[in-house]
Enzyme design. Structure first.
Site, PDB file in Angstrom:
ATOM      1  N   LYS A  64       0.633  -1.194  -0.201  1.00 32.90           N
ATOM      2  CA  LYS A  64       0.303  -0.248  -0.058  1.00 32.90           C
ATOM      3  C   LYS A  64       0.790   1.203  -0.185  1.00 32.90           C
ATOM      4  O   LYS A  64       0.561   2.491   0.618  1.00 32.90           O
ATOM      5  CB  LYS A  64      -0.745  -0.175   1.178  1.00 32.90           C
ATOM      6  CG  LYS A  64      -2.102  -1.175   0.957  1.00 32.90           C
ATOM      7  CD  LYS A  64      -3.218  -1.061   2.261  1.00 32.90           C
ATOM      8  CE  LYS A  64      -4.033  -1.786   2.389  1.00 32.90           C
ATOM      9  NZ  LYS A  64      -4.414  -2.404   1.238  1.00 32.90           N
ATOM     10  N   CYS A  65       1.957   1.360  -1.021  1.00 34.32           N
ATOM     11  CA  CYS A  65       2.529   2.522  -1.146  1.00 34.32           C
ATOM     12  C   CYS A  65       2.583   3.360  -2.286  1.00 34.32           C
ATOM     13  O   CYS A  65       2.269   2.020  -2.838  1.00 34.32           O
ATOM     14  CB  CYS A  65       4.221   1.447  -1.107  1.00 34.32           C
ATOM     15  SG  CYS A  65       5.357   3.133  -1.113  1.00 34.32           S
ATOM     16  N   GLY A  66       3.464   3.977  -2.075  1.00 35.33           N
ATOM     17  CA  GLY A  66       3.114   5.153  -3.419  1.00 35.33           C
ATOM     18  C   GLY A  66       4.542   4.352  -4.495  1.00 35.33           C
ATOM     19  O   GLY A  66       4.283   4.153  -5.692  1.00 35.33           O
ATOM     20  N   THR A 104       4.719   0.933  -4.790  1.00 33.21           N
ATOM     21  CA  THR A 104       3.792  -1.039  -4.480  1.00 33.21           C
ATOM     22  C   THR A 104       4.432  -0.850  -5.996  1.00 33.21           C
ATOM     23  O   THR A 104       4.450  -2.462  -6.909  1.00 33.21           O
ATOM     24  CB  THR A 104       2.613  -1.114  -4.709  1.00 33.21           C
ATOM     25  OG1 THR A 104       2.839  -0.010  -3.238  1.00 33.21           O
ATOM     26  CG2 THR A 104       2.729  -2.564  -4.210  1.00 33.21           C
TER      27      THR A 104
END
Length: 161
Positions: free
Chosen positions: A35-37, A39
């Protein structure tokens, strides 16, 4: 002398990833999160794995919830997400701490070998070892897995047995 091949990681889907099984092969270790930019870098990691695995490269993802709580899922949820959204087929470790007092031994060693500046400050830090198991390069989150910097470093370790 300690090498990457001296470590074992719990595998995402059960059992262990014994890095000694990859002795003589270059390894790219990446702390990941779902859930990361960053990803979408899973796609680039899969492409790198697909392009270079026949030449010996091993890519290993190490999910971590250390940065922004961006890997909150269970092992089953992480595995499903990675396979479904990015077709990840490279080995994935179980979620593990990569910073702080609970840091897993592999990342403690990478910190010692690569130095303070290489310490992961966010998700998707990448660590490349050569065929003798020693770190030769590291890349921050902003460096894409398919960037010239990464692919040229991978080519160097593949071509230099």
């Amino acid at each position: 002398m300690t090498t990457i091949y001296d470590f074992t990681l719990p595998a995402l889907e059960g059992g262990d990833i014994n890095l000694a099984d990859y002795r003589g092969r270059p390894v790219l270790i990446v702390n990941t999160a779902s859930k990361c930019g960053f990803t979408p870098q899973y796609e680039g990691l899969q492409a790198l794995w697909y392009q270079f695995r026949s030449m010996g490269l091993v890519v290993i993802g190490v999910p971590s919830n250390d940065f922004g709580a961006q890997e909150p899922g269970t092992s089953a949820e992480i595995a499903s997400f990675c396979h479904r959204n990015y077709g990840v087929s490279f080995p994935m470790a179980a979620r593990s701490p990569v910073k702080g007092p609970q840091t897993i031994p592999l990342f403690r060693w990478l910190d010692k070998e690569c130095g303070f500046l290489a310490r992961p400050r966010w998700n998707f830090y990448k660590y490349l070892t050569n065929r003798t198991g020693q770190p030769v390069a590291w890349f921050s989150s902003v460096t894409a897995p398919t960037s010239d910097r990464v692919t040229k470093a991978v080519e160097r370790v593949i071509l230099n047995p």
